[in-house]
Scaffold this active site. Structure first.
Site, PDB file in Angstrom:
ATOM      1  N   ASP A   1      -5.007  -7.286  36.566  1.00 20.10           N
ATOM      2  CA  ASP A   1      -5.393  -7.692  37.906  1.00 20.10           C
ATOM      3  C   ASP A   1      -5.633  -9.160  38.114  1.00 20.10           C
ATOM      4  O   ASP A   1      -5.576 -10.046  37.128  1.00 20.10           O
ATOM      5  CB  ASP A   1      -6.867  -6.908  38.221  1.00 20.10           C
ATOM      6  CG  ASP A   1      -6.923  -5.609  38.673  1.00 20.10           C
ATOM      7  OD1 ASP A   1      -5.590  -5.104  38.860  1.00 20.10           O
ATOM      8  OD2 ASP A   1      -7.624  -5.018  38.607  1.00 20.10           O
TER       9      ASP A   1
ATOM     10  N   LYS B   1      -4.792  -8.506  43.491  1.00 19.64           N
ATOM     11  CA  LYS B   1      -4.921  -8.362  44.829  1.00 19.64           C
ATOM     12  C   LYS B   1      -5.897  -9.758  45.490  1.00 19.64           C
ATOM     13  O   LYS B   1      -7.067  -9.811  44.876  1.00 19.64           O
ATOM     14  CB  LYS B   1      -5.669  -7.123  45.309  1.00 19.64           C
ATOM     15  CG  LYS B   1      -4.871  -5.920  45.109  1.00 19.64           C
ATOM     16  CD  LYS B   1      -5.884  -4.650  45.375  1.00 19.64           C
ATOM     17  CE  LYS B   1      -5.853  -3.846  44.351  1.00 19.64           C
ATOM     18  NZ  LYS B   1      -6.619  -2.562  44.305  1.00 19.64           N
TER      19      LYS B   1
ATOM     20  N   MET C   1     -19.043  -9.757  45.135  1.00 23.13           N
ATOM     21  CA  MET C   1     -18.028  -9.434  46.237  1.00 23.13           C
ATOM     22  C   MET C   1     -19.152  -9.812  47.454  1.00 23.13           C
ATOM     23  O   MET C   1     -18.889  -9.398  48.611  1.00 23.13           O
ATOM     24  CB  MET C   1     -17.490  -7.982  46.581  1.00 23.13           C
ATOM     25  CG  MET C   1     -16.466  -7.884  45.519  1.00 23.13           C
ATOM     26  SD  MET C   1     -15.672  -6.022  45.393  1.00 23.13           S
ATOM     27  CE  MET C   1     -17.212  -5.262  44.918  1.00 23.13           C
TER      28      MET C   1
END
Ligand code: SAH
Length: 254
Positions: free
Chosen positions: A35, A57, A171
């Protein structure tokens, strides 16, 4: 012969925070699917000839969809390869590790989970903020600050404001202001200290300290970027005491 998938936590950034087990899996894997948050130095530990697949991503810009990631992982494993699915932090903490295991299960592919140091733990240590500290905090919770995940269950800021001493928000950078407002709205003292840790445990780590009332201004002025964590709670005050110990030790040596 079907291969196997190891879903491995790569830790928060610093390659030295890899577990021994993670290192062994990385060094022996046939395929490494990694990732965006995985330090490139860690990917560099792969054996020569290993196939490296970037699954990164960026918020809003997908390199591989989750379906493509699942299909690639399954295809390699069914072809007999040992796949390491390498994720930032810990695979079971906002890492979709569980979802990927369920996909593997549908094909009867053997798997293992190798835990990693989640960024809350790594970044807090690196920034000298104990998540619990006698007299300051007896509990902490890891919470997502993102509301764009189609999540059915919204974060209960109303309950968290009162029931947990230290909140660590993943996040949450783009929602920083509304998170702080929400907590104040639900009765949290606006002067509650808040720390922001950007790129925790890496060479580029930056930490900013403010309060629920003003931290969003600091974040804007500092042009805070991802990945970053928000730590909310009285324990942030302990940081100065710990840094003072560090300064004293340095001055004694120096
Ligand atoms: N599975 C990961 C979390 C993935 S969600 C873990 O256990 O850490 C991605 C979020 O993790 C980022 O938005 C950020 O809030 C946090 N994060 C990951 N690495 C970080 C780091 N080095 N410093 C600060 N925050 C980090």
């Amino acid at each position: 012969m079907t291969g196997k998938v190891s879903i491995v936590g790569a830790g928060p950034g610093d390659p030295e925070l890899l577990t021994v087990k993670a290192l062994r899996r990385i060094e022996s894997a046939d395929v490494i699917m990694y990732d965006r948050l995985v330090n490139k130095e860690i990917v560099g530990l792969a054996r020569q000839g290993a196939i490296l697949v970037y699954c990164g991503k960026k918020p809003g810009a997908h390199t591989m969809s989750q379906d493509e990631i699942n299909n690639t992982m399954i295809t390699y494993a069914l072809a007999g390869q040992h796949v390491v699915r390498l994720k930032g932090g810990d695979p079971f903490v906002f890492g979709r590790g569980g979802e990927e295991v369920l996909e593997l299960g549908a094909y009867g592919i053997p798997y293992e989970i190798v835990p990693g140091i989640t960024s809350a733990i790594g970044a807090a240590a690196s920034a000298a903020i104990p998540l619990t500290h006698r007299g300051y905090a007896a509990s902490f919770a890891c919470v997502t600050g993102s509301r764009c995940h189609g999540d059915q269950s919204p974060v209960r800021w109303d309950l968290l404001a009162h029931s947990v001493d230290t909140l660590v928000v993943y996040m949450g950078v783009s929602e920083l202001n509304s998170i702080c407002m929400e907590l104040i709205h639900h009765g949290k003292n606006p002067m509650t200290p808040v720390a922001l840790i950007e790129k925790g445990t890496t060479k580029n780590e930056r930490t900013f300290v403010g309060t629920l009332a003003d931290i969003h201004k600091l974040a804007k002025a500092a042009e805070l970027t991802n990945p970053a964590l928000i730590i909310i709670g009285e324990v942030v005050r302990v940081r100065e005491q710990l840094l003072a110990v560090e300064r004293k030790a340095i001055s004694l040596i120096g």
